[in-house]
Scaffold this active site. Structure first.
Site, mmCIF file in Angstrom:
data_model
loop_
_atom_site.group_PDB
_atom_site.id
_atom_site.type_symbol
_atom_site.label_atom_id
_atom_site.label_comp_id
_atom_site.label_asym_id
_atom_site.label_seq_id
_atom_site.Cartn_x
_atom_site.Cartn_y
_atom_site.Cartn_z
ATOM 1 N N LYS A 158 -9.673 95.323 11.221
ATOM 2 C CA LYS A 158 -9.961 93.886 11.296
ATOM 3 C C LYS A 158 -9.127 93.369 10.075
ATOM 4 C CE LYS A 158 -14.179 93.231 13.206
ATOM 5 N NZ LYS A 158 -15.738 92.788 13.501
ATOM 6 N N LYS A 237 -15.439 81.189 21.220
ATOM 7 C CA LYS A 237 -16.492 81.214 22.203
ATOM 8 C C LYS A 237 -16.275 79.987 23.182
ATOM 9 C CE LYS A 237 -19.124 82.025 18.164
ATOM 10 N NZ LYS A 237 -20.050 81.602 16.939
ATOM 11 N N ARG A 292 -21.790 77.474 7.092
ATOM 12 C CA ARG A 292 -21.491 75.814 7.008
ATOM 13 C C ARG A 292 -22.276 75.783 8.623
ATOM 14 N NH1 ARG A 292 -18.526 77.379 11.534
ATOM 15 N NH2 ARG A 292 -17.112 78.783 11.592
ATOM 16 N N VAL A 295 -20.011 74.849 15.518
ATOM 17 C CA VAL A 295 -19.686 74.197 16.792
ATOM 18 C C VAL A 295 -21.203 74.228 17.558
ATOM 19 C CG1 VAL A 295 -18.301 73.995 18.800
ATOM 20 C CG2 VAL A 295 -17.484 74.548 16.712
ATOM 21 N N ARG A 336 -18.140 74.380 26.069
ATOM 22 C CA ARG A 336 -17.211 73.761 25.218
ATOM 23 C C ARG A 336 -16.108 73.010 26.408
ATOM 24 N NH1 ARG A 336 -15.825 76.624 19.564
ATOM 25 N NH2 ARG A 336 -18.107 77.610 19.259
#
Length: 447
Positions: A158, A237, A292, A295, A336
């Site tokens: 990663k 997502k 934060r 969505v 979404r």
């Protein structure tokens, strides 16, 4: 309490923040690039300031332009929304230096959690379960191969500065390591300007389950239960829900306690999310923390009756939280709606929306910034709306989502609506039988 908040973002999240500010009696300032001049957030804010051309680096990522917009409008706080500068420690610091309250994490908190390798080290020290792997960044491919041999393949390479699936590679054998190392570093350097890599054990049959947390300036931290975000493509997502169909009461208690422990260890202030991978045995491992709003925050809002944007603003203003944990009372799901063609690899489809009909009815919520006649610019994320349904049970929630999707009319551009409709009919999805690999075997011919 703040008198005026500048929203350093665009689209549906900017509009979402404006709505809560209005309910709280706080004036708002919208900023926009020239590509977003006709966006709804510009029309509904009390004031609007153009901060540059369409390119994000010259507008929404331009710190001098944002600070200047604050100064000319006398805004005393900035809400960064999600994406853009929402997890930028430098921006948080510059806001403080200019006497502007950043409605988000401090530079120190962002630094501890923004870099994935540092975040993992922080969580290990706090006693939060982490996936076995490298301690910090790898110095070479050879070092990575030695660790991989120790923790056993498959492993995941990663990028420490990664996001959206870039700079990530699954490696199944020693022979694959060097090429994966070279490719991941090249991709990460191009995307993030940083080719730092770390290694983790690849978790098999993983679910992506995250815990919503809130912390205040007085050391109190609570959690608002989980969201299951396992339905995703290219690590981004598509569908989120709460509660997770994979969750048990015992697992929720353990994951909630771990999330609070992790957030408390850095004295976390604000709304944030601790993300975990959960394997087929319901063992969970810390993945990352988002410092934060996310969505998918409406999913949590709907199941616990809690305005997360309002809480962010109150915490930033120095108001203490209640400190109690919240458990889901209903079932909520978010699809979404992206301007993408799911029949062709979710290819973005910017352009003009000629017709738009938004669904309604009991238990249906739509967060969007688009309207009939609106032109979706090619410069930003392709999400144009979030459709959220809430009901007494998961089964009812899926039925309601299917009904709402069938009413959602967007003409002029292709969207992900046909994919979501097919998903609601998928037997494995309806049974809660899915992992983050679900889309790899999804039959797109049904669309």
């Amino acid at each position: 309490m703040f008198k005026k908040i500048l929203i350093a973002n665009r689209g549906e999240i900017a509009l979402r923040i404006i709505r809560t500010c209005k309910e709280m009696g706080i004036k708002t300032v919208a900023v926009y690039s020239t590509a977003d001049k006709e966006s709804l957030h510009v029309k509904f804010a009390d004031e609007a300031v153009c901060i540059g051309p369409p390119a994000s680096k010259d507008s929404y990522l331009s710190m001098p332009n944002l600070i200047a917009a604050c100064e000319i409008t006398n805004a005393d706080a900035i809400h960064p929304g999600y994406g853009f500068l929402s997890e930028n420690a430098e921006f948080s610091r510059i806001c403080a230096e200019n006497g502007i309250k950043f409605i988000g994490a401090s530079p120190e908190m962002i630094n501890k959690m923004g870099d994935k390798a540092t975040a993992k080290d922080t969580m290990k020290k706090a006693g939060v379960p982490c996936v076995p792997g490298s301690d910090g960044l790898l110095e070479s491919a050879e070092q990575g191969r030695k660790i991989a041999a120790k923790i056993k393949y498959p492993v995941m390479l990663k990028a420490t500065a990664g996001g959206g699936g870039r700079g990530m590679r699954v490696i199944n054998s020693d022979e694959e390591f060097q090429k994966a190392w070279d490719d991941a570093r090249t991709e990460s350097k191009a995307a993030f300007g940083n080719d730092g890599m770390y290694l983790e054990k690849f978790v098999e049959e993983p679910r992506h389950i995250e815990i919503q947390v809130v912390g205040d300036q007085f050391g109190h931290v609570c959690h608002l239960s989980e969201r299951d975000c396992s339905i995703q493509r290219r690590h981004q997502k598509l569908v989120e829900e709460s509660p997770s169909p994979f969750m048990t009461d015992a697992l929720r208690e353990k994951m909630g306690a771990a999330a609070i422990k992790g957030a408390s260890s850095i004295g976390y202030e604000g709304v944030g999310t601790i993300e975990f991978l959960v394997d087929k045995n319901r063992d969970f491992y810390f993945m990352e923390m988002n410092t934060r709003i996310q969505v998918e925050h409406p999913v949590t809002e709907e199941v616990v009756a809690y305005d997360l944007i309002k809480e962010q603003i109150k915490v930033a203003a120095g108001i203490p939280i209640s400190g109690k944990n919240y458990l889901p009372q209903l079932h909520a799901m978010e699809c979404r709606i992206n301007a993408e063609d799911p029949r062709h690899g979710f290819r973005p489809t910017p352009g003009k929306i000629t017709t738009l009909h938004i669904p309604g009815g009991h238990g249906v919520r739509v967060d969007t910034h688009v309207y009939a006649g609106y032109t979706i610019p090619p410069n930003y994320d392709s999400m144009i709306a979030k459709l959220i349904t809430v009901a007494q049970s998961r089964e009812e929630c899926i039925v309601k989502m299917k009904r709402a999707l069938s009413e959602f009319v967007v003409e002029g551009v292709k969207t992900t609506i046909p994919f979501h409709l097919a998903l609601m009919d998928n037997e494995d999805f309806k049974a809660g039988n899915f992992t983050t690999k679900f889309l790899e075997t999804f039959d797109f011919s049904v669309l």
